[in-house]
Design a protein around this motif. Structure first.
Motif, PDB file in Angstrom:
ATOM      1  N   GLY A 201     -24.156  16.020 -15.644  1.00 29.34           N
ATOM      2  CA  GLY A 201     -23.783  14.612 -15.548  1.00 29.34           C
ATOM      3  C   GLY A 201     -23.599  13.913 -16.876  1.00 29.34           C
ATOM      4  N   ALA A 202     -24.298  14.354 -17.910  1.00 28.85           N
ATOM      5  CA  ALA A 202     -24.175  13.741 -19.235  1.00 28.85           C
ATOM      6  C   ALA A 202     -24.300  14.839 -20.284  1.00 28.85           C
ATOM      7  CB  ALA A 202     -25.242  12.679 -19.443  1.00 28.85           C
ATOM      8  N   LEU A 203     -23.311  14.911 -21.168  1.00 30.47           N
ATOM      9  CA  LEU A 203     -23.308  15.930 -22.212  1.00 30.47           C
ATOM     10  C   LEU A 203     -23.253  15.272 -23.582  1.00 30.47           C
ATOM     11  CD1 LEU A 203     -20.693  18.549 -20.903  1.00 30.47           C
ATOM     12  CD2 LEU A 203     -23.179  18.686 -20.771  1.00 30.47           C
ATOM     13  N   GLY A 204     -23.901  15.902 -24.534  1.00 33.48           N
ATOM     14  CA  GLY A 204     -23.769  15.524 -25.932  1.00 33.48           C
ATOM     15  C   GLY A 204     -22.875  16.541 -26.610  1.00 33.48           C
ATOM     16  N   VAL A 205     -21.830  16.084 -27.291  1.00 35.78           N
ATOM     17  CA  VAL A 205     -20.895  17.007 -27.935  1.00 35.78           C
ATOM     18  C   VAL A 205     -20.947  16.830 -29.447  1.00 35.78           C
ATOM     19  CG1 VAL A 205     -19.349  17.101 -25.950  1.00 35.78           C
ATOM     20  CG2 VAL A 205     -18.895  15.471 -27.753  1.00 35.78           C
ATOM     21  N   TYR A 206     -20.673  17.921 -30.120  1.00 34.71           N
ATOM     22  CA  TYR A 206     -20.562  17.954 -31.573  1.00 34.71           C
ATOM     23  C   TYR A 206     -19.190  18.541 -31.873  1.00 34.71           C
ATOM     24  CZ  TYR A 206     -25.574  17.286 -31.308  1.00 34.71           C
ATOM     25  OH  TYR A 206     -26.818  16.788 -31.016  1.00 34.71           O
ATOM     26  N   ALA A 207     -18.350  17.765 -32.529  1.00 32.33           N
ATOM     27  CA  ALA A 207     -16.960  18.172 -32.748  1.00 32.33           C
ATOM     28  C   ALA A 207     -16.669  18.238 -34.243  1.00 32.33           C
ATOM     29  CB  ALA A 207     -16.020  17.174 -32.078  1.00 32.33           C
ATOM     30  N   PRO A 208     -15.705  19.075 -34.640  1.00 29.52           N
ATOM     31  CA  PRO A 208     -15.297  19.083 -36.046  1.00 29.52           C
ATOM     32  C   PRO A 208     -14.806  17.703 -36.475  1.00 29.52           C
ATOM     33  CG  PRO A 208     -14.399  20.977 -34.902  1.00 29.52           C
ATOM     34  CD  PRO A 208     -15.006  20.096 -33.861  1.00 29.52           C
ATOM     35  N   LEU A 209     -15.134  17.333 -37.692  1.00 31.51           N
ATOM     36  CA  LEU A 209     -14.835  15.982 -38.154  1.00 31.51           C
ATOM     37  C   LEU A 209     -13.345  15.728 -38.335  1.00 31.51           C
ATOM     38  CD1 LEU A 209     -17.745  15.578 -40.698  1.00 31.51           C
ATOM     39  CD2 LEU A 209     -17.600  14.745 -38.351  1.00 31.51           C
ATOM     40  N   GLU A 210     -12.550  16.781 -38.475  1.00 38.44           N
ATOM     41  CA  GLU A 210     -11.112  16.558 -38.628  1.00 38.44           C
ATOM     42  C   GLU A 210     -10.436  16.174 -37.320  1.00 38.44           C
ATOM     43  OE1 GLU A 210     -11.864  20.994 -38.356  1.00 38.44           O
ATOM     44  OE2 GLU A 210     -12.549  19.425 -39.686  1.00 38.44           O
ATOM     45  N   GLY A 211     -11.133  16.310 -36.204  1.00 39.86           N
ATOM     46  CA  GLY A 211     -10.626  15.824 -34.922  1.00 39.86           C
ATOM     47  C   GLY A 211      -9.678  16.790 -34.239  1.00 39.86           C
TER      48      GLY A 211
END
Length: 158
Positions: free
Chosen positions: A18-28
């Motif tokens: 139901g709820a996720l925390g994501v970590y993405a590359p800073l360049e998008g």
């Protein structure tokens, strides 16, 4: 990570937790791919920022008042010294009521979520459990590759 991704594990985890925390590359770029996968699966995606949200329960599920910037104009004697209050319908509740009939639900994608407190993150977890059609994806920071984890696990780590 594969060059082309289907996003099925991401969607499966989002439906499960139901709820996720994501970590993405800073360049998008990766966020848009996963949002497109969500829309293709049948979810409506609402993209907001965590900065300036204020009270989450009022913003998402209750009618709340906002004051626009006065831009140097004064209303002397007619209204409050700080300006007029405009009342806005609750964002999540309004969107859920107006979902298309074939929609699976609403995903609220919140960027800059590192400014939210642990109590606010816990509220989002509880809200996604109370309303099964409502899901949350919180961008918690940067990483060299796109990864996610249940928001409850990121609260334990913090």
């Amino acid at each position: 990570m594969a060059l082309l991704t289907t996003g099925k594990p991401f969607i499966r985890d989002l439906e499960q937790y139901g709820a996720l925390g994501v970590y993405a590359p800073l360049e998008g770029g990766y966020e848009g791919r996963y949002q497109r996968r969500l829309r293709a699966t049948g979810y409506n995606v609402l993209h907001i920022t965590a900065r300036g949200l204020g009270d989450l329960s009022a913003y998402l599920t209750g009618i709340h008042g906002v004051r626009p910037p006065h831009l140097g104009k004064k209303n002397i004697g007619r209204e409050a010294a700080v300006g007029p209050v405009y009342f806005i319908p609750p964002i999540a509740t309004y969107q859920l009521e107006n979902l298309p009939p074939k929609s699976k639900g609403l995903v609220i994608w919140i960027i800059e979520s590192f400014v939210l407190s642990s109590e606010e993150k816990q509220y989002l977890i509880n809200l996604s459990q109370q309303e099964p059609r409502l899901k949350f994806v919180l961008e918690l920071g940067g990483e060299r590759y796109f990864r996610w984890q249940p928001l409850s696990k990121s609260l334990i780590a913090a």
